[in-house]
Design a protein around this motif. Structure first.
Motif, PDB file in Angstrom:
ATOM      1  N   LEU A  20       0.719  -1.115   0.015  1.00  0.00           N
ATOM      2  CA  LEU A  20       0.035  -0.064  -0.126  1.00  0.00           C
ATOM      3  C   LEU A  20       0.914   1.083   0.063  1.00  0.00           C
ATOM      4  CD1 LEU A  20      -2.990   1.274   0.325  1.00  0.00           C
ATOM      5  CD2 LEU A  20      -2.669   0.983   2.575  1.00  0.00           C
ATOM      6  N   LEU A  21       1.925   1.239   0.668  1.00  0.00           N
ATOM      7  CA  LEU A  21       2.859   2.267   0.790  1.00  0.00           C
ATOM      8  C   LEU A  21       3.462   2.761  -0.458  1.00  0.00           C
ATOM      9  CD1 LEU A  21       4.289   4.471   2.535  1.00  0.00           C
ATOM     10  CD2 LEU A  21       5.996   2.903   3.067  1.00  0.00           C
ATOM     11  N   TRP A  22       3.871   1.741  -1.402  1.00  0.00           N
ATOM     12  CA  TRP A  22       4.348   1.789  -2.710  1.00  0.00           C
ATOM     13  C   TRP A  22       3.281   2.485  -3.575  1.00  0.00           C
ATOM     14  CZ3 TRP A  22       2.754  -0.772  -7.120  1.00  0.00           C
ATOM     15  CH2 TRP A  22       3.558  -0.283  -8.221  1.00  0.00           C
ATOM     16  N   TRP A  23       1.984   1.697  -3.469  1.00  0.00           N
ATOM     17  CA  TRP A  23       1.038   2.373  -4.434  1.00  0.00           C
ATOM     18  C   TRP A  23       0.822   3.737  -4.149  1.00  0.00           C
ATOM     19  CZ3 TRP A  23      -4.172   3.340  -3.835  1.00  0.00           C
ATOM     20  CH2 TRP A  23      -4.904   3.655  -4.893  1.00  0.00           C
ATOM     21  N   VAL A  24       0.594   4.143  -2.754  1.00  0.00           N
ATOM     22  CA  VAL A  24       0.036   5.455  -2.652  1.00  0.00           C
ATOM     23  C   VAL A  24       1.400   6.322  -2.560  1.00  0.00           C
ATOM     24  CG1 VAL A  24      -0.493   7.062  -0.591  1.00  0.00           C
ATOM     25  CG2 VAL A  24      -1.619   4.571  -0.949  1.00  0.00           C
ATOM     26  N   SER A  25       2.456   6.047  -2.265  1.00  0.00           N
ATOM     27  CA  SER A  25       3.585   6.995  -2.538  1.00  0.00           C
ATOM     28  C   SER A  25       4.381   7.199  -3.711  1.00  0.00           C
ATOM     29  CB  SER A  25       4.677   6.481  -1.681  1.00  0.00           C
ATOM     30  OG  SER A  25       5.385   5.288  -1.958  1.00  0.00           O
ATOM     31  N   GLY A  27       3.754   9.155  -6.129  1.00  0.00           N
ATOM     32  CA  GLY A  27       4.185  10.578  -6.392  1.00  0.00           C
ATOM     33  C   GLY A  27       4.737  11.429  -5.092  1.00  0.00           C
ATOM     34  N   MET A  28       5.178  10.672  -4.192  1.00  0.00           N
ATOM     35  CA  MET A  28       5.903  11.308  -3.067  1.00  0.00           C
ATOM     36  C   MET A  28       7.370  11.253  -3.158  1.00  0.00           C
ATOM     37  SD  MET A  28       3.883   9.408   0.109  1.00  0.00           S
ATOM     38  CE  MET A  28       3.402  10.495   1.405  1.00  0.00           C
ATOM     39  N   SER A  29       7.939  12.160  -2.575  1.00  0.00           N
ATOM     40  CA  SER A  29       9.593  12.286  -2.541  1.00  0.00           C
ATOM     41  C   SER A  29       9.997  11.081  -1.633  1.00  0.00           C
ATOM     42  CB  SER A  29       9.897  13.695  -1.846  1.00  0.00           C
ATOM     43  OG  SER A  29       9.427  13.773  -0.653  1.00  0.00           O
ATOM     44  N   TRP A  30      10.940  10.816  -1.589  1.00  0.00           N
ATOM     45  CA  TRP A  30      11.861   9.715  -0.791  1.00  0.00           C
ATOM     46  C   TRP A  30      11.795   9.989   0.783  1.00  0.00           C
ATOM     47  CZ3 TRP A  30      12.519   4.873  -1.686  1.00  0.00           C
ATOM     48  CH2 TRP A  30      12.566   4.585  -2.919  1.00  0.00           C
ATOM     49  N   THR A  31      12.024  11.426   0.904  1.00  0.00           N
ATOM     50  CA  THR A  31      11.931  11.850   2.301  1.00  0.00           C
ATOM     51  C   THR A  31      10.492  11.449   2.654  1.00  0.00           C
ATOM     52  OG1 THR A  31      13.445  13.545   1.719  1.00  0.00           O
ATOM     53  CG2 THR A  31      12.363  13.759   3.777  1.00  0.00           C
ATOM     54  N   ARG A  32       9.532  11.832   2.186  1.00  0.00           N
ATOM     55  CA  ARG A  32       8.283  11.612   2.811  1.00  0.00           C
ATOM     56  C   ARG A  32       7.846  10.062   2.871  1.00  0.00           C
ATOM     57  NH1 ARG A  32       3.795  16.003   1.861  1.00  0.00           N
ATOM     58  NH2 ARG A  32       5.148  17.881   1.781  1.00  0.00           N
TER      59      ARG A  32
END
Length: 55
Positions: A20-25, A27-32
């Motif tokens: 889930l984290l992979w799918w949601v993130s 568009g997120m930066s690596w820090t987030r």
């Protein structure tokens, strides 16, 4: 390896969280991503420790 160390009630939710984290993130930066992972894993660890301490 003792069976009580590798329980599906701990492993399956952790794997589901990673997916889930992979799918949601995406568009997120690596820090987030790292912050979200660290906070969630800390909460999981706290819950597991609390449950094992109360038994």
């Amino acid at each position: 390896m003792p069976s009580h160390l590798l329980q599906t009630d701990i492993v399956i939710p952790a794997l589901t969280y990673c997916a889930l984290l992979w799918w949601v993130s995406r568009g997120m930066s690596w820090t987030r991503r790292l912050i979200a992972a660290a906070v969630t894993l800390a909460l999981i660890a706290w819950i597991v420790i609390a449950e094992r301490g109360w038994n």
